[in-house]
Design an enzyme around this catalytic site. Structure first.
Site, PDB file in Angstrom:
ATOM      1  N   VAL A   1      35.980 -42.518  11.556  1.00 39.69           N
ATOM      2  CA  VAL A   1      37.219 -43.069  12.103  1.00 39.69           C
ATOM      3  C   VAL A   1      37.025 -44.543  12.449  1.00 39.69           C
ATOM      4  O   VAL A   1      36.012 -44.912  13.060  1.00 39.69           O
ATOM      5  CB  VAL A   1      37.620 -42.305  13.386  1.00 39.69           C
ATOM      6  CG1 VAL A   1      38.917 -42.880  13.954  1.00 39.69           C
ATOM      7  CG2 VAL A   1      37.770 -40.816  13.114  1.00 39.69           C
ATOM      8  N   CYS A   2      37.974 -45.376  12.048  1.00 40.36           N
ATOM      9  CA  CYS A   2      38.057 -46.734  12.602  1.00 40.36           C
ATOM     10  C   CYS A   2      39.534 -47.055  12.779  1.00 40.36           C
ATOM     11  O   CYS A   2      40.364 -46.148  12.797  1.00 40.36           O
ATOM     12  CB  CYS A   2      37.326 -47.751  11.739  1.00 40.36           C
ATOM     13  SG  CYS A   2      38.123 -48.116  10.169  1.00 40.36           S
TER      14      CYS A   2
END
Lengths: 580, 580
Positions: free
Chosen positions: B532-533
């Site tokens: 996740v970013c």
């Protein structure tokens, strides 16, 4: 052992290629070097840093998630070894080594490569006139120069500036100086128009008129610089251009760039006539283990079929990805460019793709290029603004060759040019653009988009229904007045026509288009009849009627009164600001 | 004798074809008839008249130079005979005559034609539920209905309204009612998403979330209408939809339209399964002397290869020009449509072209369609806004099949979709879009445009480097929490990750992307790892690193946290408004 890739140059193309290589195969060793201490910056953003739109230099050096793109970032996030303040002094293609020198400590050494990427970019061209070495005279070629200018203006040390060159960089810097800092700014250009690499005279004149209407901006065309003047203490005090002296305390040199190709030349790689590195469509140089791209190479122009030199940060980025894949054995193609360009100055945007009318003629085409004026969305929607557009097509093949658009809604202007990007290189026809399915909703477009209308207008011209007159010729005849054998026939309402009749009668006459069919006998057959309305649409309608009635002496003012006004011509006298 | 052309229908296509004919050959006699008294209006502008953006109904009835397009205008300015309040009741193809009836006086007569153009448009589809005949229930199909609604709301007679159907017209009417007039507005839609003809669920959810954040707007999905409620005096008092009762004093029916083709059917012309007139690529019906276009015909979809029904004022206009030429013996082609669409609602714009992921699968393709989030211009420029985009391509042929884009700068959103309009029908490849030469300048574009990035991302997916997870699946797993065999690995800064760790640890972990290579041993191999970013870019970088290190258990959250928030999912609880 791992593949060794060396990249010379760490702005735009170099980092893009290096990162792509590491994503495709993290086991490859990538070393990237650069003469500068600052790397991987958005050079195109320099004018926006000087203007203050970008508050901090770090903005141009950072990713979208606010990490500074320095050597540490490339090491940690990308796995790339970066050597800054390091110059490549020689390429030994036989032993496949690059000789590098540390610019701070002076040490030299050689590093081996399996594949080499030359991303050395470009350097400013400096006109060969006396005084270029004075204090206060500088090209805007890197962040250090940007910082120096920004410091000078923000500390109030610049009252007036001369920008040499009305290309994109020169004009953007002029906006930065004049708009935010109130510096009296003169742009001097040797050519007869601004943006001479992209624009024809009609379209250029509209932006020039807009620039001249701004406080503190002065555009000097046909005005080559002959010397820079010394204040006696080694500092600039003015510029002599076009025979006139312009006092100033800052001179920015923005007369273009040339490819940095000395290293490639010395290594025996093929260069073209202007010194750019020659690459094939896989972006390989004449040595198959050496790739090159960005500002140091020339490209194939997909419309003219000629090799051109078109330095662009955007092209460099896309080339970087292609090279990244091909270094690892891929067969990604970069067939060439179609010459897209855009610029926004004081709220007015101008965009271009392909060839303009002059360039099309020079490339051997027989161009038709009428001016079209139309709202950029539903004309009844409050957000609409007029757009001014020229589409260029070849008369015999009906191939679309180029497009220029200008207007206030910048994204909408650029959108029309980009709508041709995928097809113009492949030879898209007028008929395809006539039916081009542009998305429509009243706040976002028009039921018949100006791009469709432009294609239709070119077709009307080619097929002989439309006989268009350029603005230059129109104003020349208008100034000749009643003595000349030209009648101007205003096809609009009485209210629209009234001030024109007052100023130009008897040469100016009035005949509303909707009454024309009943008044054909009022149209002279022994003079040239120039049909005029606001945008050129009603006058075209009138021309069709007159063609059918056997008149062959009519001309349509392309773009109508709206275009004449947009070009800054004071058609109703100097008090006429309605075009602004 | 002059050629006689009769046109049935005087909105969009009819006038366009008629005017083109008269410009090409003013000697042709053109007669155009319409049942309505109001003709040649911009029907797509109705919501903007109701909202007040267009102050006067005349705005929708006038040319750009403010002349009302009535019968007198067409007679004087265009040379076209117009009969309003006149219905075509039968076509006699043998004698080539149209039987027409005057709707005010009742008289009937026959008029001859050499060429006939059917431009009869469409009529609203009304759901077969009780109560549709009550006072206060109406489709928005013409200017008369628009006027009635505008009068009701401007006089304060509507406190709450139900719009049946979340297509473009329904949503634009909801905006008009809620935004300017403050009417409590409910949109009820039988499908599981808004704009079901164009959108996939992920992209639709972002606009839905935006709509639901507006005052007075309520969206009810999976909510078919079962009846309209009577107040006992023949007036509407509410709607029953999805089993619930919604009180209201106005119901607008916007559940689509069907082609007006009875006349064509009775004349024995070929219709398709859904009752639309079949035309060839010259827009000829099965009778070579009869042309048809606009909302009464079906079209070839150039990507799916199937005939579809896509009513559109914009397509009708372009078809009108083609028919105008062909009526006079031209060979102008209209090969089909590519399904462009756009809409702007409360400042957010959504545009689409081609097939979405579901439609591509239904048409027999094997689609890849990752979500991409990127700024719409240079990320350092103050005018930038995030754009959300899905490009659909076929995995085996790498052909681009569709594109959906959403963002705040409407012209910029539509621009990306229009950039594919000229090439998507011909089968443009991912590689061509990857290198597409979009114009670049920091205020107007990005060095690597989101359109280039989207093509690159699809390629990464197809080639197996990117393994993307849809938002729906991500939120499903997130809600399962630590019990499930999924680890969420936040690749951003500690500051970004902190609130997520507080809420979701131990399922949520933190490992900044730039430190990943040194901490591979911290990445579990026995669970699914969702990377996740903010946008999906750093997490893709991480995925490449993990792929190379032999991990095959990683998923990238496409579009990152930005897309999850944009879809309205309260990832940090109901107080999390950061996505708004």
């Amino acid at each position: 052992m791992s593949l060794q890739v060396v990249i010379i140059g760490a702005v735009a193309l170099g980092p893009k290629a290096g990162c792509r290589i590491k994503r495709l195969d993290p086991s490859v060793n990538v070393t990237m070097l650069d003469r500068d201490s600052l790397i991987s910056y958005g050079g195109c953003g320099i004018p926006y840093f000087v203007s203050g739109d970008v508050a901090d230099l770090k903005g141009l050096l950072s990713t979208s998630f606010h990490m500074e793109r320095n050597a540490g970032f490339f090491k940690g996030a990308k796995g790339i070894e970066v050597l800054t303040r390091t110059e490549a002094v020689a390429i030994d293609r036989k032993t496949k080594q690059v000789r590098i020198a540390n610019l701070d400590h002076g040490g030299e050494k050689s590093i081996p490569y399996d594949r080499l990427i030359i991303a050395t970019g470009s350097s400013p061209v400096v006109p060969p006139v006396p005084g270029m070495d004075l204090e206060g005279v500088m090209p805007i070629n890197d962040l250090h120069a940007a910082q120096r200018v920004q410091e000078m203006v923000s500390q109030g040390r610049v009252e007036s500036a001369v920008v040499i060159g009305a290309g994109a960089t020169g004009l953007e810097m002029a906006e930065a100086l004049a708009d935010l800092w109130g510096v009296e700014t003169h742009v001097v250009e040797a050519a007869d128009r601004i943006l001479p690499a992209f624009m024809d005279r009609e379209m250029a004149s509209m932006m020039t008129s807009h620039l001249e209407a701004q406080d503190e901006v002065n555009i000097h065309l046909n005005c080559p610089v002959s010397r820079i003047l010394d204040d006696g203490q080694g500092k600039v005090r003015g510029v002599v251009a076009g025979g006139e002296e312009i006092a100033c305390d800052l001179v920015l040199v923005a007369t273009g760039v040339r490819p940095n190709s000395e290293l490639a030349r010395e290594a025996g790689l093929e260069l073209d006539d202007r010194g750019a590195i020659v690459v094939d469509e896989y972006l390989r140089t004449s040595d198959p283990d050496i790739f090159a791209g960005g500002d140091c190479v020339s490209q194939m122009h997909l419309i003219s079929g000629q090799r051109i030199y078109m330095p662009s940060g955007s092209v460099a980025n896309r080339m970087g990805r292609v090279i990244g894949g091909n270094v690892l054995g891929g067969q990604n193609r970069f067939p060439g460019v179609v010459g897209t360009f855009c610029i926004k100055l004081f709220g007015l945007s101008l965009a271009h793709i392909g060839l303009n009318e002059d360039q099309a003629r020079a490339a051997g085409f027989d161009p038709a290029a009428p001016l079209v004026v139309q709202a950029d969305r539903a004309h009844f929607h409050p957000d609409q603004a007029m757009m001014y557009m020229k589409m260029v097509a070849d008369r015999s093949s009906r191939r679309v060759l180029g497009l220029t658009a200008l207007g206030e809604n910048g994204d909408a202007v650029v959108a029309r040019v980009n709508a041709l990007a995928a097809s113009i290189g492949g030879g898209v026809s007028l008929d395809e653009i006539s039916n081009l399915e542009m998305a429509y909703s009243p706040p976002l477009g028009a039921a018949l988009d100006i791009l469709n209308a432009a294609a239709n207008t070119v077709e009307n011209l080619i097929e002989g229904r439309l006989n268009s007159m350029h603005m230059d010729e129109f104003t020349r005849r208008l100034e000749q007045g009643e003595g000349a054998d030209t009648v101007f026939m205003d096809m609009r309402t009485a209210e629209n026509a009234k001030p024109f009749l007052e100023r130009y009668a008897p040469a100016w006459t009035h005949l509303p288009q909707e009454t024309l069919a009943q008044h054909l006998n009022e149209v002279p057959r022994d003079k040239d009849v120039v049909l005029v309305c606001n945008s050129g649409a009603r006058s075209y309608e009138a021309q069709c009627t007159l063609n059918a009635a056997g008149f062959s002496n009519t001309y349509n003012l392309g773009g109508g009164v709206a275009a004449v006004r947009k070009s800054g011509y004071p058609i109703l006298g100097n008090g006429d600001k309605s075009g602004k």
